[in-house]
Write a protein that holds these residues in place. Sequence first.
Motif, PDB file in Angstrom:
ATOM      1  N   UNK A  97       0.851  -1.184   0.000  1.00 27.18           N
ATOM      2  CA  UNK A  97       0.000   0.000   0.000  1.00 27.18           C
ATOM      3  C   UNK A  97       0.889   1.236   0.000  1.00 27.18           C
ATOM      4  N   UNK A  98       0.537   2.226  -0.794  1.00 28.45           N
ATOM      5  CA  UNK A  98       1.337   3.449  -0.869  1.00 28.45           C
ATOM      6  C   UNK A  98       0.766   4.616  -0.070  1.00 28.45           C
ATOM      7  N   UNK A  99      -0.413   4.453   0.517  1.00 28.64           N
ATOM      8  CA  UNK A  99      -0.967   5.520   1.332  1.00 28.64           C
ATOM      9  C   UNK A  99      -0.165   5.625   2.624  1.00 28.64           C
ATOM     10  N   UNK A 100       0.130   6.831   3.041  1.00 31.94           N
ATOM     11  CA  UNK A 100       1.015   7.068   4.182  1.00 31.94           C
ATOM     12  C   UNK A 100       0.646   6.252   5.404  1.00 31.94           C
ATOM     13  N   UNK A 101      -0.607   6.200   5.753  1.00 32.35           N
ATOM     14  CA  UNK A 101      -1.031   5.510   6.972  1.00 32.35           C
ATOM     15  C   UNK A 101      -1.031   3.994   6.841  1.00 32.35           C
ATOM     16  N   UNK A 102      -0.866   3.498   5.615  1.00 28.50           N
ATOM     17  CA  UNK A 102      -0.929   2.061   5.376  1.00 28.50           C
ATOM     18  C   UNK A 102       0.330   1.516   4.696  1.00 28.50           C
ATOM     19  N   UNK A 103       1.375   2.351   4.578  1.00 32.72           N
ATOM     20  CA  UNK A 103       2.588   1.932   3.869  1.00 32.72           C
ATOM     21  C   UNK A 103       3.248   0.711   4.487  1.00 32.72           C
ATOM     22  N   UNK A 104       2.944   0.453   5.717  1.00 34.05           N
ATOM     23  CA  UNK A 104       3.553  -0.694   6.404  1.00 34.05           C
ATOM     24  C   UNK A 104       2.803  -1.990   6.131  1.00 34.05           C
ATOM     25  N   UNK A 105       1.761  -1.938   5.291  1.00 36.20           N
ATOM     26  CA  UNK A 105       0.910  -3.108   5.074  1.00 36.20           C
ATOM     27  C   UNK A 105       0.878  -3.532   3.604  1.00 36.20           C
ATOM     28  N   UNK A 106       0.339  -4.721   3.393  1.00 31.85           N
ATOM     29  CA  UNK A 106       0.096  -5.225   2.054  1.00 31.85           C
ATOM     30  C   UNK A 106      -0.601  -6.571   2.150  1.00 31.85           C
ATOM     31  N   UNK A 107      -1.017  -7.078   1.006  1.00 36.05           N
ATOM     32  CA  UNK A 107      -1.767  -8.335   0.972  1.00 36.05           C
ATOM     33  C   UNK A 107      -1.191  -9.240  -0.107  1.00 36.05           C
ATOM     34  N   UNK A 108      -1.206 -10.548   0.160  1.00 37.91           N
ATOM     35  CA  UNK A 108      -0.690 -11.486  -0.830  1.00 37.91           C
ATOM     36  C   UNK A 108      -1.677 -12.601  -1.122  1.00 37.91           C
ATOM     37  N   UNK A 109      -1.418 -13.240  -2.252  1.00 41.42           N
ATOM     38  CA  UNK A 109      -2.118 -14.447  -2.644  1.00 41.42           C
ATOM     39  C   UNK A 109      -1.123 -15.333  -3.373  1.00 41.42           C
ATOM     40  N   UNK A 110      -1.369 -16.625  -3.375  1.00 37.29           N
ATOM     41  CA  UNK A 110      -0.454 -17.527  -4.072  1.00 37.29           C
ATOM     42  C   UNK A 110      -1.203 -18.708  -4.649  1.00 37.29           C
ATOM     43  N   UNK A 111      -0.563 -19.358  -5.597  1.00 37.47           N
ATOM     44  CA  UNK A 111      -1.111 -20.553  -6.207  1.00 37.47           C
ATOM     45  C   UNK A 111       0.011 -21.476  -6.641  1.00 37.47           C
ATOM     46  N   UNK A 112      -0.218 -22.762  -6.504  1.00 36.24           N
ATOM     47  CA  UNK A 112       0.769 -23.779  -6.848  1.00 36.24           C
ATOM     48  C   UNK A 112       0.044 -24.895  -7.592  1.00 36.24           C
ATOM     49  N   UNK A 113       0.667 -25.393  -8.654  1.00 38.40           N
ATOM     50  CA  UNK A 113       0.089 -26.528  -9.374  1.00 38.40           C
ATOM     51  C   UNK A 113      -0.122 -27.692  -8.408  1.00 38.40           C
TER      52      UNK A 113
END
Length: 170
Positions: free
Chosen positions: A80-96
């Motif tokens: 996240x690039x918003x100042x109050x949320x720069x310390x956060x992010x979300x992930x997803x993954x997939x494997x055959x």
Amino acid sequence: MMNNKISVREVLVEDAKALLQIIPIIDKETEFTLRGEGEFRLSLHEEESFIRNILAEPRSVMFVASCNDNIVGSLGFRGNNLTRYKHTGEFGMGILKQYWGQGIGTMLIEHLLSWSEAHDIRKINLKVVETNIRAIKLYERFGFEIEGVQKNEVKIADQYYNLLSMGKFI
């Protein structure tokens, strides 16, 4: 499968073609992805552009897992690039599916955690369907906790399922 050489690295634009080949298969093999079968429709140019955007974004990353030099899974993290949320992010993954149970999910998450610490990400979030017990147990092993429930958020066939929000503060 004991002779398989599994490795994880950051994505390259040149990986676009291989990703376009495996993502629809992953979507078909499991009901736990965001998309249903046939809903992934990026062209090679669009996938290359998507990868370029990730590579240009300092708060986002994508890792690919390879087995004997063939891409078999990926993990994408959007910061996240918003100042109050720069310390956060979300992930997803997939494997055959044929590579499940070989530690690839563990390796992908380990790379994400290491990368996150180096990039000043302190909170990692994800969403997972409540019936995806294998994934939930994997996330819990890394210290992710259920932080919320979105009731009846996912519809698979004619059944509704809750979507769990999980997070980990580093």
